[in-house]
Design a protein around this motif. Structure first.
Motif, PDB file in Angstrom:
ATOM      1  N   PRO A 177       0.841  -1.200   0.000  1.00 15.04           N
ATOM      2  CA  PRO A 177       0.000   0.000   0.000  1.00 15.04           C
ATOM      3  C   PRO A 177       0.872   1.244   0.000  1.00 15.04           C
ATOM      4  O   PRO A 177       2.027   1.208   0.419  1.00 15.04           O
ATOM      5  N   ARG A 187      -1.403  -9.463   2.326  1.00 11.87           N
ATOM      6  CA  ARG A 187      -2.510  -9.432   1.386  1.00 11.87           C
ATOM      7  C   ARG A 187      -2.487 -10.720   0.575  1.00 11.87           C
ATOM      8  O   ARG A 187      -1.427 -11.147   0.121  1.00 11.87           O
ATOM      9  N   HIS A 189      -4.910 -13.636  -2.055  1.00 16.95           N
ATOM     10  CA  HIS A 189      -6.070 -13.875  -2.900  1.00 16.95           C
ATOM     11  C   HIS A 189      -6.318 -15.377  -2.970  1.00 16.95           C
ATOM     12  O   HIS A 189      -5.433 -16.189  -2.689  1.00 16.95           O
ATOM     13  N   VAL A 197      -8.680  -9.216  -3.733  1.00 17.11           N
ATOM     14  CA  VAL A 197      -7.647  -9.202  -2.698  1.00 17.11           C
ATOM     15  C   VAL A 197      -8.296  -9.130  -1.322  1.00 17.11           C
ATOM     16  O   VAL A 197      -9.312  -8.465  -1.118  1.00 17.11           O
ATOM     17  N   TYR A 198      -7.676  -9.822  -0.374  1.00 23.66           N
ATOM     18  CA  TYR A 198      -8.111  -9.800   1.024  1.00 23.66           C
ATOM     19  C   TYR A 198      -6.925  -9.430   1.911  1.00 23.66           C
ATOM     20  O   TYR A 198      -5.779  -9.739   1.590  1.00 23.66           O
ATOM     21  N   VAL A 199      -7.221  -8.783   3.011  1.00 21.65           N
ATOM     22  CA  VAL A 199      -6.204  -8.492   4.019  1.00 21.65           C
ATOM     23  C   VAL A 199      -6.269  -9.578   5.079  1.00 21.65           C
ATOM     24  O   VAL A 199      -7.348  -9.869   5.621  1.00 21.65           O
ATOM     25  N   ASN A 251     -12.353  -8.243   3.341  1.00 16.66           N
ATOM     26  CA  ASN A 251     -12.336  -7.751   1.966  1.00 16.66           C
ATOM     27  C   ASN A 251     -12.315  -6.234   1.896  1.00 16.66           C
ATOM     28  O   ASN A 251     -12.443  -5.661   0.810  1.00 16.66           O
ATOM     29  N   VAL A 253      -9.851  -3.505   1.914  1.00 14.66           N
ATOM     30  CA  VAL A 253      -8.404  -3.411   1.724  1.00 14.66           C
ATOM     31  C   VAL A 253      -7.993  -1.942   1.809  1.00 14.66           C
ATOM     32  O   VAL A 253      -8.183  -1.170   0.866  1.00 14.66           O
ATOM     33  N   GLN A 255      -5.803   1.363   1.792  1.00 17.64           N
ATOM     34  CA  GLN A 255      -4.609   1.923   1.162  1.00 17.64           C
ATOM     35  C   GLN A 255      -3.949   2.960   2.072  1.00 17.64           C
ATOM     36  O   GLN A 255      -2.765   3.260   1.932  1.00 17.64           O
ATOM     37  N   ASP A 314      -9.814   3.006   1.655  1.00 13.95           N
ATOM     38  CA  ASP A 314      -9.382   2.168   0.536  1.00 13.95           C
ATOM     39  C   ASP A 314      -9.140   3.007  -0.715  1.00 13.95           C
ATOM     40  O   ASP A 314      -9.257   4.243  -0.689  1.00 13.95           O
ATOM     41  N   SER A 322     -10.983  -0.268  11.257  1.00 16.55           N
ATOM     42  CA  SER A 322     -10.285  -1.514  10.947  1.00 16.55           C
ATOM     43  C   SER A 322     -10.852  -2.694  11.716  1.00 16.55           C
ATOM     44  O   SER A 322     -10.745  -3.838  11.277  1.00 16.55           O
TER      45      SER A 322
END
Length: 652
Positions: A177, A187, A189, A197-199, A251, A253, A255, A314, A322
């Motif tokens: 990020p 991150r 997938h 993408v998932y965290v 989901n 994500v 930035q 994001d 969060s």
């Protein structure tokens, strides 16, 4: 090298090495221009591989005739052996074919085993008699091979306890990020979905002396977070355990954190917007954050950690908390700044005259003779000394409704230790939210965050984790300086011609109430949200207000005994304006009366008729795989629809 396969070459170490050498991952070490094709035995691939022709080709001619016969317990079903294999035991057949014992599929079917029984333990494998004589090597090969084909894919709302040898169907995403201040969360997938993408966050379930010491807290906190569904709280999309650690996927994500977003001053994603949209975006964020906190409070939670570093943005300029700060599991993988904890804390959390329990992960600073405050659990009263009915943290209250109810985790759990937290109240959340509002308005008016910090700071020695600071920039210790900054903001807004700035004076009046030193005179989060909506609808030309329908309301009625109560119902927001101008910063007349609270039992009662409870699969073995879901692979979702009211209609 000839003995290596693609599966054992592509691992975390080689992916990390790729990222180090080439700056990206997922490509061949030898030919970096060529992407590595990871082999995943997904449901789709298994269905394509295991066909009737494939099964027939792996059996001897004299064995093939058995495929069309009814199974050995034919009085219970009309299935033939081939029907059973194709519908229930494709993976089992693949494992047997891989170890060269395809004919044992008939023994498997006669025992009525299917793919849901995987992974098989060694005692069961021995019952298959894979060799004419006892052959531990073949048995061991079957045991390890089954995990290659046992790919339990994560899905929304699902929890899986992965066995140590099981394949984890996730791949790393090495893109970083833009905000380096984000927590060190990886991150990932899912197979064949690189664009989604998932965290992923990781939490230790214990320590060396007690490997599962924190597991019960992890379980309850994950389930609690799933009970609160809100667009502006990063959801737990899925969760799993593996090798002594618990993981969650979201989901949302981020930035940026709100801190890094403001510190950048000109984030690229923000600069791309036209100027009117930028202002509408910031004003909308105020309302959305208030709606999220109001929903938390209605659900029986306090956030208790409202700080810029705990708010994510994001790439599409969506904003969200969060996690829920009062759920301790989600604080263990963070590296909190003790000064930030102190700066955004409410006055009542920093004026104790006796030692309180300090937050282990982020000890709060002390000023002069003031002792360390606790980061406390919540009660629903307006202050820490409230004698009203305390609203306990939803997940930590032992109730009879949890008896015989299983979320898909291990059956035996240690009772969590009660955690005494005095100062985390709903009104403390409102104070911290007011600090966030003021910083967002400062950003909207293009004022420097550093200038605000300098303006409100006082020369007073602060000790933070053994380090000394000569200035105190906290809100609660410098409310007079904060008030003078609001006057600066108000004057700056008056010089602007855009109608968005016309809402600033009204919002600042509300913020003054939120930052009142006395908890009892601060508005509730729900009042903040409703008043913000009224301001935005009456004083701006915003085409729409996100969360304006308040669809997350769950029918909790609030009453007010304030002298400046609402002049009418909120059913028509434009009909009348709130008389907020009569309020002052320290003698705020906004008073939140007692609210009807939905208890823990009423939430749990909503599960009583859920058919999904009948479909929870549970294995007794510690290494078995347990998945929460509807029948077969569909995920179980915890809904609160029975308590929602119809969305409010937008005013005309």
């Amino acid at each position: 090298m000839s003995g290596r396969t693609l599966t054992n070459v592509v691992n975390e170490q080689t992916v990390a090495l790729n990222a180090l050498i080439y700056g990206y991952a997922g490509h061949s070490l030898v030919t970096p221009h060529a992407a590595i094709q990871q082999i995943w035995w997904t449901e789709e691939r298994i269905n394509e591989k295991v066909t009737a022709e494939f099964v027939t080709s792996r059996l001897r001619p004299n064995e093939r005739q058995w495929l069309e016969r009814s199974v050995g317990f034919g009085d219970l079903t009309d299935d033939t052996y081939i029907d059973w294999i194709m519908e229930r035991a494709r993976r089992l057949f693949l494992v047997l074919a891989e170890v060269g014992e395809s004919d044992k599929i008939f023994t498997v079917v006669d025992r009525s085993w299917d793919d849901d029984d995987l992974p098989l333990q060694m005692d069961d494998i021995e019952k298959l008699e894979l060799s004419n004589r006892r052959n531990d090597q073949v048995n061991n090969r079957f045991y390890h091979t089954q995990f290659t084909f046992l790919l339990r894919e994560l899905d929304e709302g699902v929890h899986i306890d992965y066995a140590p040898n099981e394949v984890l169907p996730l791949e790393y995403v090495m893109a970083l990020p833009p905000a380096v201040t984000l927590q060190h969360w990886s991150r990932v997938h899912r197979p064949k979905e690189p664009a989604v993408v998932y965290v992923r966050r990781k939490f230790a379930l214990g320590d060396v002396n007690s490997p599962d010491a924190f597991e019960s807290d992890y379980i309850m906190d994950v389930e609690s977070s799933r009970m609160v569904e809100h667009e502006h709280i990063a959801p737990v999309w899925a969760s799993y355990t593996l090798k002594g650690a618990g993981y969650t996927l979201t989901n949302f994500v981020g930035q940026h954190t709100l801190k890094s977003f403001i510190d950048h001053r000109n984030p690229a994603q923000y600069q791309k917007l036209p100027k009117p949209e930028r202002r509408h975006l910031i004003l909308g964020w105020l309302h959305c954050l208030a709606d999220a906190i109001a929903t938390l409070h209605q659900m029986g939670f306090c956030h208790s950690s409202i700080r810029p570093s705990n708010i994510l943005i994001d790439e599409h300029n969506n904003i969200a908390f969060s996690d829920i700060g009062s759920l301790e599991t989600f604080q263990k993988d963070k590296k909190p700044d003790p000064m930030e904890v102190y700066v955004y804390g409410a006055p009542e959390a920093n004026t104790s005259t006796k030692p309180l329990e300090a937050e282990a992960s982020a000890p709060s600073p002390t000023i002069g003779n003031v002792r360390k405050p606790s980061v406390a659990s919540k009660s629903s009263g307006g202050s820490s000394n409230s004698s009203g009915s305390g609203r306990q943290k939803l997940t930590k209250v032992p109730t009879n409704e949890f008896s015989n109810f299983n979320f898909g985790f291990k059956k035996t759990k240690l009772a969590p230790k009660p955690r005494s937290r005095m100062h985390d109240t709903e009104k403390a959340d409102v104070f911290s939210l007011g600090c966030i509002f003021l910083e967002l308005i400062t950003f909207m008016l293009k004022k420097k965050a550093h200038d605000f910090i300098k303006h409100r700071s006082s020369k007073q020695k602060v000790n933070m984790g053994g380090k000394n600071s000569r200035t105190d920039s906290s809100y609660h210790a410098n409310l007079e300086r904060v008030e003078s900054w609001m006057k600066v903001i108000e004057d700056a807004a008056a010089e602007q011609t855009d109608d968005s700035f016309a809402a600033i004076p009204h919002i600042l009046i509300l913020v003054r109430g939120m930052l009142s030193r006395a908890p009892g005179v601060r508005p509730s989060a729900r009042d903040v949200r409703d008043r913000l909506l009224d301001i935005l609808l009456n004083h701006t030309s915003m085409p729409s207000v996100h969360c304006g329908s308040h669809k997350h309301d769950i029918g909790v009625a609030t009453s007010s005994n304030s002298d400046s109560d609402r002049t009418s119902s909120m059913s028509s927001f434009r009909s009348s304006s709130l008389s907020l101008s009569t309020m002052s910063s320290d003698t705020d007349t906004i008073r939140s009366g007692p609210s009807t609270m939905r208890g823990v039992s009423s939430i749990l009662n909503s599960y009583a008729d859920r058919s999904t409870l009948d479909d929870i699969s549970e294995f007794d073995d510690a290494e078995s795989v347990r998945t929460i879901g509807k029948a077969h692979n569909a995920p179980m979702r915890i809904e609160v629809d029975p308590y929602r009211v119809a969305p409010r209609s937008q005013p005309v």
